[in-house]
Design a protein around this motif. Structure first.
Motif, PDB file in Angstrom:
ATOM      1  N   CYS A  60      44.177  22.739  38.676  1.00 47.41           N
ATOM      2  CA  CYS A  60      43.749  21.287  37.747  1.00 47.41           C
ATOM      3  C   CYS A  60      44.265  21.433  36.934  1.00 47.41           C
ATOM      4  O   CYS A  60      46.126  21.607  37.272  1.00 47.41           O
ATOM      5  CB  CYS A  60      43.151  23.050  36.456  1.00 47.41           C
ATOM      6  SG  CYS A  60      42.944  21.882  34.795  1.00 47.41           S
ATOM      7  N   ALA A  61      44.334  20.065  36.298  1.00 51.61           N
ATOM      8  CA  ALA A  61      45.518  19.505  35.887  1.00 51.61           C
ATOM      9  C   ALA A  61      44.846  18.231  34.584  1.00 51.61           C
ATOM     10  O   ALA A  61      43.702  17.892  34.797  1.00 51.61           O
ATOM     11  CB  ALA A  61      46.133  18.339  36.960  1.00 51.61           C
ATOM     12  N   ALA A  62      45.516  18.224  33.905  1.00 51.13           N
ATOM     13  CA  ALA A  62      45.622  17.929  32.631  1.00 51.13           C
ATOM     14  C   ALA A  62      46.077  16.368  32.176  1.00 51.13           C
ATOM     15  O   ALA A  62      47.151  15.879  32.687  1.00 51.13           O
ATOM     16  CB  ALA A  62      45.613  18.462  30.943  1.00 51.13           C
ATOM     17  N   ASP A  63      45.127  15.177  32.368  1.00 52.11           N
ATOM     18  CA  ASP A  63      45.626  14.251  31.881  1.00 52.11           C
ATOM     19  C   ASP A  63      46.576  13.937  31.087  1.00 52.11           C
ATOM     20  O   ASP A  63      46.993  14.185  29.435  1.00 52.11           O
ATOM     21  CB  ASP A  63      44.050  13.195  31.238  1.00 52.11           C
ATOM     22  CG  ASP A  63      45.021  11.364  31.343  1.00 52.11           C
ATOM     23  OD1 ASP A  63      45.495  10.742  31.790  1.00 52.11           O
ATOM     24  OD2 ASP A  63      43.601  11.264  31.750  1.00 52.11           O
ATOM     25  N   GLY A  78      41.382  13.888  29.952  1.00 54.55           N
ATOM     26  CA  GLY A  78      40.027  13.803  30.681  1.00 54.55           C
ATOM     27  C   GLY A  78      40.954  15.185  31.701  1.00 54.55           C
ATOM     28  O   GLY A  78      42.539  15.724  31.320  1.00 54.55           O
ATOM     29  N   MET A  79      40.399  15.942  32.302  1.00 60.83           N
ATOM     30  CA  MET A  79      40.726  16.767  33.006  1.00 60.83           C
ATOM     31  C   MET A  79      40.516  16.589  34.913  1.00 60.83           C
ATOM     32  O   MET A  79      39.179  15.474  35.440  1.00 60.83           O
ATOM     33  CB  MET A  79      40.210  18.377  32.965  1.00 60.83           C
ATOM     34  CG  MET A  79      40.728  18.369  31.672  1.00 60.83           C
ATOM     35  SD  MET A  79      42.215  18.922  31.473  1.00 60.83           S
ATOM     36  CE  MET A  79      41.770  20.978  32.074  1.00 60.83           C
ATOM     37  N   GLY A  80      41.099  16.912  35.604  1.00 57.28           N
ATOM     38  CA  GLY A  80      40.838  16.718  37.380  1.00 57.28           C
ATOM     39  C   GLY A  80      41.335  18.353  37.886  1.00 57.28           C
ATOM     40  O   GLY A  80      41.561  18.852  37.742  1.00 57.28           O
ATOM     41  N   TRP A  81      40.491  18.290  38.700  1.00 66.72           N
ATOM     42  CA  TRP A  81      40.485  18.963  40.212  1.00 66.72           C
ATOM     43  C   TRP A  81      41.372  18.250  41.353  1.00 66.72           C
ATOM     44  O   TRP A  81      41.239  17.161  42.010  1.00 66.72           O
ATOM     45  CB  TRP A  81      40.403  20.044  40.375  1.00 66.72           C
ATOM     46  CG  TRP A  81      39.167  20.793  39.487  1.00 66.72           C
ATOM     47  CD1 TRP A  81      38.529  20.425  38.654  1.00 66.72           C
ATOM     48  CD2 TRP A  81      39.264  22.173  39.177  1.00 66.72           C
ATOM     49  NE1 TRP A  81      37.781  21.248  38.033  1.00 66.72           N
ATOM     50  CE2 TRP A  81      38.727  22.346  38.569  1.00 66.72           C
ATOM     51  CE3 TRP A  81      40.315  22.606  39.527  1.00 66.72           C
ATOM     52  CZ2 TRP A  81      38.931  23.688  38.240  1.00 66.72           C
ATOM     53  CZ3 TRP A  81      40.720  24.293  40.116  1.00 66.72           C
ATOM     54  CH2 TRP A  81      40.227  24.483  38.747  1.00 66.72           C
ATOM     55  N   PHE A  82      42.547  19.066  41.643  1.00 69.56           N
ATOM     56  CA  PHE A  82      43.398  17.837  42.654  1.00 69.56           C
ATOM     57  C   PHE A  82      43.486  19.472  43.918  1.00 69.56           C
ATOM     58  O   PHE A  82      43.297  20.450  43.670  1.00 69.56           O
ATOM     59  CB  PHE A  82      44.809  18.414  42.585  1.00 69.56           C
ATOM     60  CG  PHE A  82      44.611  16.191  41.992  1.00 69.56           C
ATOM     61  CD1 PHE A  82      44.307  16.419  40.963  1.00 69.56           C
ATOM     62  CD2 PHE A  82      45.074  15.362  42.523  1.00 69.56           C
ATOM     63  CE1 PHE A  82      44.559  15.392  39.812  1.00 69.56           C
ATOM     64  CE2 PHE A  82      44.408  14.896  41.881  1.00 69.56           C
ATOM     65  CZ  PHE A  82      44.098  14.110  40.122  1.00 69.56           C
ATOM     66  N   LEU A  92      47.169  10.735  29.096  1.00 72.48           N
ATOM     67  CA  LEU A  92      46.952  10.384  28.537  1.00 72.48           C
ATOM     68  C   LEU A  92      45.351  10.336  27.435  1.00 72.48           C
ATOM     69  O   LEU A  92      44.296  10.588  27.998  1.00 72.48           O
ATOM     70  CB  LEU A  92      45.979   8.661  29.025  1.00 72.48           C
ATOM     71  CG  LEU A  92      46.156   7.412  27.976  1.00 72.48           C
ATOM     72  CD1 LEU A  92      47.154   6.969  26.942  1.00 72.48           C
ATOM     73  CD2 LEU A  92      45.777   6.251  28.335  1.00 72.48           C
ATOM     74  N   GLU A  93      45.396  10.009  25.869  1.00 75.92           N
ATOM     75  CA  GLU A  93      44.335  10.264  25.351  1.00 75.92           C
ATOM     76  C   GLU A  93      43.230   9.813  25.299  1.00 75.92           C
ATOM     77  O   GLU A  93      43.249   8.588  25.557  1.00 75.92           O
ATOM     78  CB  GLU A  93      44.741  10.847  23.972  1.00 75.92           C
ATOM     79  CG  GLU A  93      44.130  11.715  22.669  1.00 75.92           C
ATOM     80  CD  GLU A  93      44.868  12.547  21.348  1.00 75.92           C
ATOM     81  OE1 GLU A  93      45.316  11.090  20.906  1.00 75.92           O
ATOM     82  OE2 GLU A  93      43.925  13.002  21.090  1.00 75.92           O
ATOM     83  N   TYR A  94      41.704  10.564  25.614  1.00 84.45           N
ATOM     84  CA  TYR A  94      40.671   9.101  25.202  1.00 84.45           C
ATOM     85  C   TYR A  94      40.890   7.826  26.190  1.00 84.45           C
ATOM     86  O   TYR A  94      40.702   7.115  26.234  1.00 84.45           O
ATOM     87  CB  TYR A  94      40.820   9.047  23.766  1.00 84.45           C
ATOM     88  CG  TYR A  94      40.714  10.165  23.121  1.00 84.45           C
ATOM     89  CD1 TYR A  94      40.949   9.612  21.720  1.00 84.45           C
ATOM     90  CD2 TYR A  94      39.322  10.373  23.501  1.00 84.45           C
ATOM     91  CE1 TYR A  94      41.108  10.553  20.923  1.00 84.45           C
ATOM     92  CE2 TYR A  94      39.400  11.430  22.074  1.00 84.45           C
ATOM     93  CZ  TYR A  94      40.476  11.458  20.817  1.00 84.45           C
ATOM     94  OH  TYR A  94      40.170  12.788  19.784  1.00 84.45           O
ATOM     95  N   ARG A  95      41.135   8.157  27.404  1.00 88.98           N
ATOM     96  CA  ARG A  95      41.611   7.673  28.901  1.00 88.98           C
ATOM     97  C   ARG A  95      39.665   7.739  28.766  1.00 88.98           C
ATOM     98  O   ARG A  95      39.227   7.314  29.264  1.00 88.98           O
ATOM     99  CB  ARG A  95      42.183   7.875  30.232  1.00 88.98           C
ATOM    100  CG  ARG A  95      42.366   7.259  30.722  1.00 88.98           C
ATOM    101  CD  ARG A  95      42.863   7.616  32.388  1.00 88.98           C
ATOM    102  NE  ARG A  95      44.273   8.819  32.191  1.00 88.98           N
ATOM    103  CZ  ARG A  95      45.464   7.900  32.476  1.00 88.98           C
ATOM    104  NH1 ARG A  95      45.174   6.455  32.576  1.00 88.98           N
ATOM    105  NH2 ARG A  95      46.408   8.208  31.982  1.00 88.98           N
ATOM    106  N   SER A  96      39.706   6.260  29.268  1.00 92.45           N
ATOM    107  CA  SER A  96      38.488   5.521  29.319  1.00 92.45           C
ATOM    108  C   SER A  96      37.733   5.451  30.792  1.00 92.45           C
ATOM    109  O   SER A  96      36.711   5.624  30.527  1.00 92.45           O
ATOM    110  CB  SER A  96      38.183   3.779  29.085  1.00 92.45           C
ATOM    111  OG  SER A  96      38.711   3.058  30.252  1.00 92.45           O
ATOM    112  N   VAL A  97      38.391   6.123  31.998  1.00 91.24           N
ATOM    113  CA  VAL A  97      37.910   6.439  32.831  1.00 91.24           C
ATOM    114  C   VAL A  97      38.511   7.657  33.515  1.00 91.24           C
ATOM    115  O   VAL A  97      39.310   8.657  32.722  1.00 91.24           O
ATOM    116  CB  VAL A  97      38.220   5.246  33.841  1.00 91.24           C
ATOM    117  CG1 VAL A  97      37.470   4.278  33.897  1.00 91.24           C
ATOM    118  CG2 VAL A  97      39.323   5.345  34.261  1.00 91.24           C
ATOM    119  N   ALA A  98      37.761   7.992  34.054  1.00 93.04           N
ATOM    120  CA  ALA A  98      37.903   9.585  34.776  1.00 93.04           C
ATOM    121  C   ALA A  98      38.959   9.576  35.903  1.00 93.04           C
ATOM    122  O   ALA A  98      38.805   8.822  36.656  1.00 93.04           O
ATOM    123  CB  ALA A  98      37.338  10.656  35.301  1.00 93.04           C
ATOM    124  N   SER A  99      40.622   9.500  35.324  1.00 95.06           N
ATOM    125  CA  SER A  99      41.280   9.324  36.902  1.00 95.06           C
ATOM    126  C   SER A  99      41.288   9.888  37.971  1.00 95.06           C
ATOM    127  O   SER A  99      41.360  11.290  37.532  1.00 95.06           O
ATOM    128  CB  SER A  99      42.973   9.074  35.933  1.00 95.06           C
ATOM    129  OG  SER A  99      44.003   8.738  36.703  1.00 95.06           O
TER     130      SER A  99
END
Length: 127
Positions: free
Chosen positions: A96-99, A33-37, A101-108
């Motif tokens: 930008c940030a990278a999770d 998963g990927m995120g923006w903060f 955990l591989e294949y996390r079931s939700v977007a954190s």
């Protein structure tokens, strides 16, 4: 080593739009998963949006719902943040940030669950 490089930040006027892009390299992008903060001057870093490894289940902070859209292209190893109706309170450095955990079931939405970060791109909204 994972590298994340953000681009697209700029000085814009209230009501304008911007598209941020994060380019990733160094591991299997499509598995994480990927995120923006974002972090405004004098404030804590806060969650903006995140997307699952497969492009599904996007999450948004309440203050951007309906204005921002996150998307990813696993073929290009990129994740975008389309930002519309920008307001002065959106002024911040966007990361930008990278999770972790591989294949996390939700977007954190938790920064502690991301283990790689980009250097950030400045977004300034001002008239």
């Amino acid at each position: 080593q994972v590298q994340l490089v953000e681009s697209g930040g700029a000085l814009v006027q209230p009501g304008d739009s911007l598209r941020l892009t994060c380019a990733a390299s160094g591991r299997t992008f499509s598995s994480y998963g990927m995120g923006w903060f974002r972090q405004a001057p004098g404030k804590e870093r806060e969650f903006v949006s995140a997307i699952k490894w497969n492009g599904r289940g996007p999450r948004y902070a309440d203050f951007v719902k309906g204005r921002f859209t996150i998307s990813r292209d696993n073929a290009k190893n990129t994740v975008d943040l389309e930002m519309n109706s920008l307001q002065p309170e959106d002024t911040a450095v966007y990361y930008c940030a990278a999770d972790a955990l591989e294949y996390r079931s939700v977007a954190s939405d938790l920064s502690s669950e991301y283990n790689y970060w980009g250097q950030g791109t400045q977004v300034t909204v001002s008239s």
